[in-house]
Design an enzyme around this catalytic site. Structure first.
Site, PDB file in Angstrom:
ATOM      1  N   ASP A  67      -3.043  12.508 -17.924  1.00  0.00           N
ATOM      2  CA  ASP A  67      -2.653  13.685 -18.694  1.00  0.00           C
ATOM      3  C   ASP A  67      -1.246  13.493 -19.253  1.00  0.00           C
ATOM      4  O   ASP A  67      -0.974  13.749 -20.421  1.00  0.00           O
ATOM      5  CB  ASP A  67      -2.681  14.954 -17.822  1.00  0.00           C
ATOM      6  CG  ASP A  67      -4.102  15.486 -17.658  1.00  0.00           C
ATOM      7  OD1 ASP A  67      -5.030  14.859 -18.196  1.00  0.00           O
ATOM      8  OD2 ASP A  67      -4.270  16.525 -17.012  1.00  0.00           O
ATOM      9  N   THR A 112      -7.701  20.354 -21.794  1.00  0.00           N
ATOM     10  CA  THR A 112      -9.147  20.581 -21.838  1.00  0.00           C
ATOM     11  C   THR A 112      -9.510  21.996 -21.392  1.00  0.00           C
ATOM     12  O   THR A 112     -10.380  22.625 -21.985  1.00  0.00           O
ATOM     13  CB  THR A 112      -9.886  19.551 -20.956  1.00  0.00           C
ATOM     14  OG1 THR A 112      -9.305  19.542 -19.661  1.00  0.00           O
ATOM     15  CG2 THR A 112      -9.788  18.177 -21.555  1.00  0.00           C
ATOM     16  N   THR A 113      -8.832  22.492 -20.360  1.00  0.00           N
ATOM     17  CA  THR A 113      -9.123  23.854 -19.900  1.00  0.00           C
ATOM     18  C   THR A 113      -8.741  24.846 -20.992  1.00  0.00           C
ATOM     19  O   THR A 113      -9.503  25.758 -21.322  1.00  0.00           O
ATOM     20  CB  THR A 113      -8.347  24.167 -18.606  1.00  0.00           C
ATOM     21  OG1 THR A 113      -8.458  23.059 -17.726  1.00  0.00           O
ATOM     22  CG2 THR A 113      -8.890  25.402 -17.938  1.00  0.00           C
TER      23      THR A 113
END
Ligand code: ADP
Ligand code: MG
Length: 545
Positions: A388, A96-97
């Site tokens: 994750d 996501t980052t």
């Protein structure tokens, strides 16, 4: 007749409007602000953020989407970039980052082009072509991975979790994530909903464990039922073990005591019959989605059957997948062949709570992980780390392809995209080149966050890739350029393709906007008459409210 010029209002009073360059600039600034807010969390050396909610609740994480969700962002352009993180989270569960930082960089490079008076449409076309090509290149350079390569899978899991502060539990968590995913994977079909994570604080992260079956936060219904059932034969019931219809509120009138007695006996007989059906089918454990009459509980306890009631629908479905049982909705029709099995069903206390463990299922297609950690905050981060890792493993197994991380894949992609851009003409070429450049933000940020000199590192990386070392990336622990594949820094291809498509979509969408019309907020101060009309608002006026 006096000729008076009347201003014409076509928008309601209080409407804010910004157009052209001003609109583009403000959107770009908002998008970039979002990327800047989380870029320091990227990579193994990324920092964490502490987010304090309005009620004083605290979240400590370096998870991109979690940060953005907690930040309660209002600006509409910024929200579109937050959407990038959400899509990434939904599609892959990790990266996501990366996706947001990439979107921010695409906006930044576009701004340079806008300043050179290149029309947004041209930039968007160039970006679109480059994005398509980028996905093609990514597929070309990726490597294969299969469910039999457990070492590779463990590396994928570790790479996913490396920046997460889970008190050194990475190896253990990686092993558990791989084990869990391999259990529920059906070839390339990996439904991660079949992994249930149960959080319990109060023990070391290394005590996190995989249960080959399911853990339910429910206790047995009757104290005299057994605590442990070995070789469990499990009935899964989607029906109440009750006689009265709980849905309707019926009244019964009796005119003499014998009638009442008859009624009670009748009820008793029906309950016994139900229990007998369960016993006859051979069940020694019952999970019931609905309620159970007190009397029936008593009979079931007498038969030494372990019973749990009011199990949620989703847990019932997981139980079916874990034990191989079939959910039955008519107790009368319960048959031996409907029963699931587990090596052990037992009542256990965990963190002070009564739970039921369904363990040692033979070939469970649903499993549970009990996430442990010293405090609530650690357990929450352990859960995010596991998610994750599980997301990355599922993504890797479902298309069987992965790439090397540490900026390696981005530099290789950037290099090849530039070669492609050379073939385009004129202004589109500039846009495609800008798109290619944008990928360098990932290795640059990884280096910056590790306190390394990004210029040195990038120069070295480019040189290595020129020498056909396609997986050369930055080792942020040793401050040097190494082969990331050999170092085991592996990520699923899907993280990168998804990041490219959602980041470029968001950037393109924002760049195409040249007119922002915002309705006045109800209850806000009224605009002076005329201000709400058609005149372009100077940028910054939005801050009036
Ligand atoms: P995201 O939210 O994008 O997943 P992370 O904080 O998890 O952000 O960082 C992911 C980045 O860190 C990826 O570019 C990945 O390749 C990189 N990375 C992971 N492990 C290592 C490592 N051991 N060395 C260098 N980079 C790494
Ligand atoms: Mg990550």
């Amino acid at each position: 007749m006096v000729n008076q010029i009347q201003p014409i209002f076509i928008l309601p009073e209080g409407t804010l409007r910004s157009m052209g360059k001003a609109a583009q600039k403000s959107n770009i600034a908002a998008g970039r602000a979002i990327a800047d807010a989380i870029r320091t969390t990227l990579g193994p050396k990324g920092m964490d953020k502490m987010l304090v909610g309005s009620t004083g609740d605290i979240v400590i994480t370096n998870d991109g989407v979690t940060i953005l969700e907690e930040m309660d962002i209002e600006n509409p352009a910024a929200k579109m970039v937050v959407e990038v993180a959400k899509v990434q989270e939904a599609e892959v569960g990790d990266g996501t980052t990366t996706a947001v930082v990439l979107a921010g960089e695409l906006l930044k490079t576009a701004e340079v082009l806008l300043d050179k008076n290149i029309h947004p449409t041209v930039i968007c076309d160039g970006y679109k072509k480059a994005a398509e090509k980028a996905i093609e290149i990514l597929e070309e350079i990726s490597e294969k991975v299969s469910s039999s390569e457990e070492d590779k899978l463990r590396n994928i899991a570790k790479t996913a979790m490396i920046g997460k502060n889970v008190s050194g539990g990475h190896d253990k968590l990686a092993e558990i994530a791989v084990d869990a995913v391999l259990h529920i994977a059906d070839g390339s079909d990996v439904n991660i909903d079949n992994i249930k994570i149960e959080k319990k604080e109060g023990d070391a992260v290394n005590k996190t464990s995989l249960i080959k079956g399911l853990v339910l936060d429910k206790e047995k219904v009757h104290p005299s039922m057994p605590d442990k059932v070995r070789n469990a034969k499990i009935a899964l019931l989607d029906a109440a073990i009750e006689v009265k219809d709980t849905e309707t509120d019926a009244k019964i009138r009796v005119s003499d005591p014998s009638q009442l007695q008859a009624f009670i006996e009748q009820e008793d007989r029906l309950l016994k019959e139900m229990v007998n059906n369960i016993v006859k089918a051979g069940a020694n454990v019952v999970f019931c989605q609905k309620g159970i009459d007190d009397l029936a509980q008593h009979y079931l306890a007498k038969k030494k059957i372990y019973v749990v009631r009011r199990v949620t629908k989703s847990d019932m479905e997981k139980l079916a997948r874990a034990t191989g049982g079939i959910i039955v909705s008519k107790i009368k029709e319960l048959d031996k062949s409907d029963l699931g099995s587990a090596g052990l069903v037992q009542a256990k206390k965990l963190g002070g709570e009564d739970m039921t463990f369904v363990e040692d299922c033979r070939n469970p297609k649903a499993v549970s992980i009990i996430a442990r950690g010293g405090t609530e905050h650690v357990v929450a981060e352990v859960e995010r780390a596991l998610k994750d890792a599980i997301g990355d493993l599922a993504a890797a197994l479902s298309n069987g392809l992965c790439v090397a991380g540490g900026g390696a894949v981005e530099i290789e992609l950037s290099k090849r995209l530039k070669e492609y851009a050379d073939k385009l003409s004129g202004r589109e070429q500039l846009a495609a080149l800008a798109f290619a450049d944008a990928f360098e933000v990932i290795p640059r940020t990884l280096a910056e966050n590790a306190g390394l000199d990004p210029i040195d590192i990038l120069t070295e990386l480019r040189a290595a890739h020129e020498k056909k070392n396609k997986w050369a990336g930055v080792d942020v622990f040793e401050n040097k350029v190494i082969d990331m594949w050999k170092a085991g820094v592996i990520e699923p291809l899907k993280i990168k393709t998804q990041a490219v498509s959602s980041a470029s979509d968001a950037a393109i969408m924002l760049l195409r906007i040249d007119d922002i019309v915002s309705a006045s907020k109800s209850g806000g101060p009224a605009m002076p008459p005329g201000m709400g009309g058609m005149g372009g608002m100077p940028p910054g006026m939005g801050g009036m409210y």
